[in-house]
Design a protein around this motif. Structure first.
Motif, PDB file in Angstrom:
ATOM      1  N   ASN A  74      46.136  92.752  77.369  1.00 50.02           N
ATOM      2  CA  ASN A  74      45.362  91.732  76.645  1.00 50.02           C
ATOM      3  C   ASN A  74      46.020  91.322  75.331  1.00 50.02           C
ATOM      4  OD1 ASN A  74      43.532  92.031  78.706  1.00 50.02           O
ATOM      5  ND2 ASN A  74      42.331  93.583  77.598  1.00 50.02           N
ATOM      6  N   GLU A 200      39.470  96.276  70.645  1.00 49.39           N
ATOM      7  CA  GLU A 200      38.561  95.986  71.767  1.00 49.39           C
ATOM      8  C   GLU A 200      37.145  96.463  71.479  1.00 49.39           C
ATOM      9  OE1 GLU A 200      39.810  95.581  75.624  1.00 49.39           O
ATOM     10  OE2 GLU A 200      41.942  95.538  75.183  1.00 49.39           O
ATOM     11  N   TYR A 225      45.153  89.042  70.566  1.00 43.12           N
ATOM     12  CA  TYR A 225      44.355  89.644  71.631  1.00 43.12           C
ATOM     13  C   TYR A 225      43.429  88.556  72.167  1.00 43.12           C
ATOM     14  CZ  TYR A 225      40.190  91.722  73.631  1.00 43.12           C
ATOM     15  OH  TYR A 225      39.140  91.989  74.463  1.00 43.12           O
ATOM     16  N   ASN A 227      40.330  88.249  75.102  1.00 38.43           N
ATOM     17  CA  ASN A 227      39.511  88.882  76.133  1.00 38.43           C
ATOM     18  C   ASN A 227      39.917  88.334  77.509  1.00 38.43           C
ATOM     19  OD1 ASN A 227      37.100  88.994  77.997  1.00 38.43           O
ATOM     20  ND2 ASN A 227      36.330  90.186  76.268  1.00 38.43           N
ATOM     21  N   PRO A 228      40.059  89.227  78.506  1.00 36.65           N
ATOM     22  CA  PRO A 228      40.529  88.759  79.820  1.00 36.65           C
ATOM     23  C   PRO A 228      39.736  87.570  80.365  1.00 36.65           C
ATOM     24  CG  PRO A 228      40.235  91.154  79.825  1.00 36.65           C
ATOM     25  CD  PRO A 228      39.812  90.672  78.469  1.00 36.65           C
ATOM     26  N   GLN A 231      41.600  84.402  79.095  1.00 34.70           N
ATOM     27  CA  GLN A 231      43.064  84.293  79.025  1.00 34.70           C
ATOM     28  C   GLN A 231      43.603  83.056  79.744  1.00 34.70           C
ATOM     29  OE1 GLN A 231      44.570  88.161  80.193  1.00 34.70           O
ATOM     30  NE2 GLN A 231      43.776  89.095  78.331  1.00 34.70           N
TER      31      GLN A 231
END
Ligand SMILES: Cc1ncc(COP(=O)(O)O)c(C=O)c1O
Length: 395
Positions: A74, A200, A225, A227-228, A231
């Motif tokens: 991430n 996270e 970073y 968050n998935p 992405q």
């Protein structure tokens, strides 16, 4: 213990402005020089992503993930925090009537990104007005909550603010914002290397930070970073090959950030040397480094605030390794000459600036000066500052 011999800062200078661009230890300078020499000995092999570059970046990403509390998958590398904020905000599609919430403690360059993306889409920018000095983190939460609405799409807040050097209660800001269905981007430009980061766990949608400030890595590098969940939406500020040719076995998101046209990856590759070096200075490693800077900042705060007969502008828990000192006796139009005097007459490099302003058409705020305490700084540096302020007539 003295540490200044590890840096190549001019010994004539009392350097109290690490927060601005950082300063790189000698051993880290040596590491980046070695990486550059290796690169230039075989440029294609070194820079071709599929040959040496991706494994090298992945190695750093994995160390960094452990340090800042994020899954390497991430994390992407960016040039700096401004780049990270631009990548996220300029990738968002806002609509007319949407709101982006920023704060009056935000960094002007990053607040400008919010203004730009709002202007181009008919959205509006709301500003949470947070006081300074302050005594409780609830004052920040209240100010943010007051400006959140059902139209808020994104909140952009700093983890450690630039003009006021405050540690914001980012986890609570994320909770408040998520409760309203909006996303949060945290600008942690100062946080990596100042705070014990668990990115996270904060729960933000996006988080960016610099390596070249408190991690003492070479200029220029930072991380982003995402968050998935988001992405797929986020493109780097420079779109390159991966947009239509994602690299095999790699996430399209990460490979698009790993190659943004020809660039110098050596500042990123020197990060492990910087982290090892800072960790080697104290028996308890990196935590010792963080604690030392915070402890010295509190000592500096006591000395300066006592000599100016003012209370602490913020509680200890909201301070890291910087302090913004309100200069009640200084007028906004005097800040430039005061900064120059401190530099020219006393050899002190410290930012003096016109306090909290948010828009060019607003009157300048109450002048402030910001003290940074990095391991090479000692209480004698603060004593020199005190004497200088006394000679100028400010204490
Ligand atoms: C809170 C904050 N955000 C962003 C930045 C921008 O950093 P950079 O110029 O490295 O992108 C700074 C720089 O001081 C900062 O203090």
């Amino acid at each position: 213990m003295k540490f200044e011999q590890h840096w190549q800062l001019n010994p004539e200078l009392t350097f109290l402005n690490h927060g601005c661009f950082g300063a790189v230890p000698r051993v880290v300078m040596q590491a980046v020089r070695s990486w550059r020499e290796e690169l230039e000995s075989d440029p294609i092999h070194f820079l071709a992503p599929e040959r040496e570059l991706e494994p090298k970046l992945d190695h750093v990403r994995s160390l960094l993930g452990d340090l800042v509390g994020a899954e390497p998958a991430n994390l992407a590398f960016v040039r700096n925090a401004t780049d990270g904020v631009n990548a996220v905000l300029r990738s968002m599609s806002l609509s007319e009537g949407d709101e982006v919430l920023i704060t009056n403690h935000g960094y002007n360059a990053c607040n400008n990104v919010a203004r730009y993306v709002a202007e181009r889409s008919g959205a509006t920018v709301q500003i949470a007005e947070i006081p300074y000095p302050l005594s409780r983190s609830e004052q920040i939460l209240d100010a943010v909550e007051e400006k959140l609405s059902s139209r808020t799409r994104l909140v952009l807040v700093d983890h450690v603010t630039s003009p006021t050097a405050l540690i914001f209660p980012v986890k609570q800001i994320v909770e408040l914002t998520h409760d309203r269905g909006a996303r949060v981007m945290i600008d942690g430009a100062h946080a990596a290397g100042m705070l014990s980061l668990q990115v996270e766990q904060i729960g933000a949608d996006y988080y960016t930070a610099n390596h070249h400030k408190w991690l003492c890595s070479p200029k220029v590098s930072g991380f982003l970073y995402v968050n998935p969940r988001w992405q797929d939406e986020v493109q780097p500020t420079v779109i390159s090959h991966s947009y239509n040719r994602p690299r095999n076995n790699r996430s399209a998101w990460q490979s698009s950030f790993d190659w943004v046209g020809t660039y110098d990856p050596t500042p990123i590759l020197a990060i492990p040397t910087a982290v090892d070096f800072l960790s080697s200075l104290f028996a308890d490693g990196f935590q010792g480094y963080l604690r030392r800077n915070h402890d010295h900042l509190l000592k500096a705060r006591d000395l300066i605030c006592q000599s100016m007969s003012i209370g602490s502008p913020a509680p200890d828990s909201m301070l890291g390794s910087m302090l913004a000192v309100p200069l009640d006796a200084v007028l906004p139009e005097q800040v430039e000459s005061l900064g120059q005097r401190l530099r020219k007459e006393f050899g002190i490099e410290i930012p003096v600036y016109p306090g909290l302003t948010d828009a060019e058409d607003q009157p300048a705020g109450q002048p402030m000066m910001r003290i940074s305490m990095q391991v090479y700084n000692t209480i004698e540096d603060i004593e020199r500052l005190r004497v200088a302020l006394q000679k100028i007539g400010l204490v």
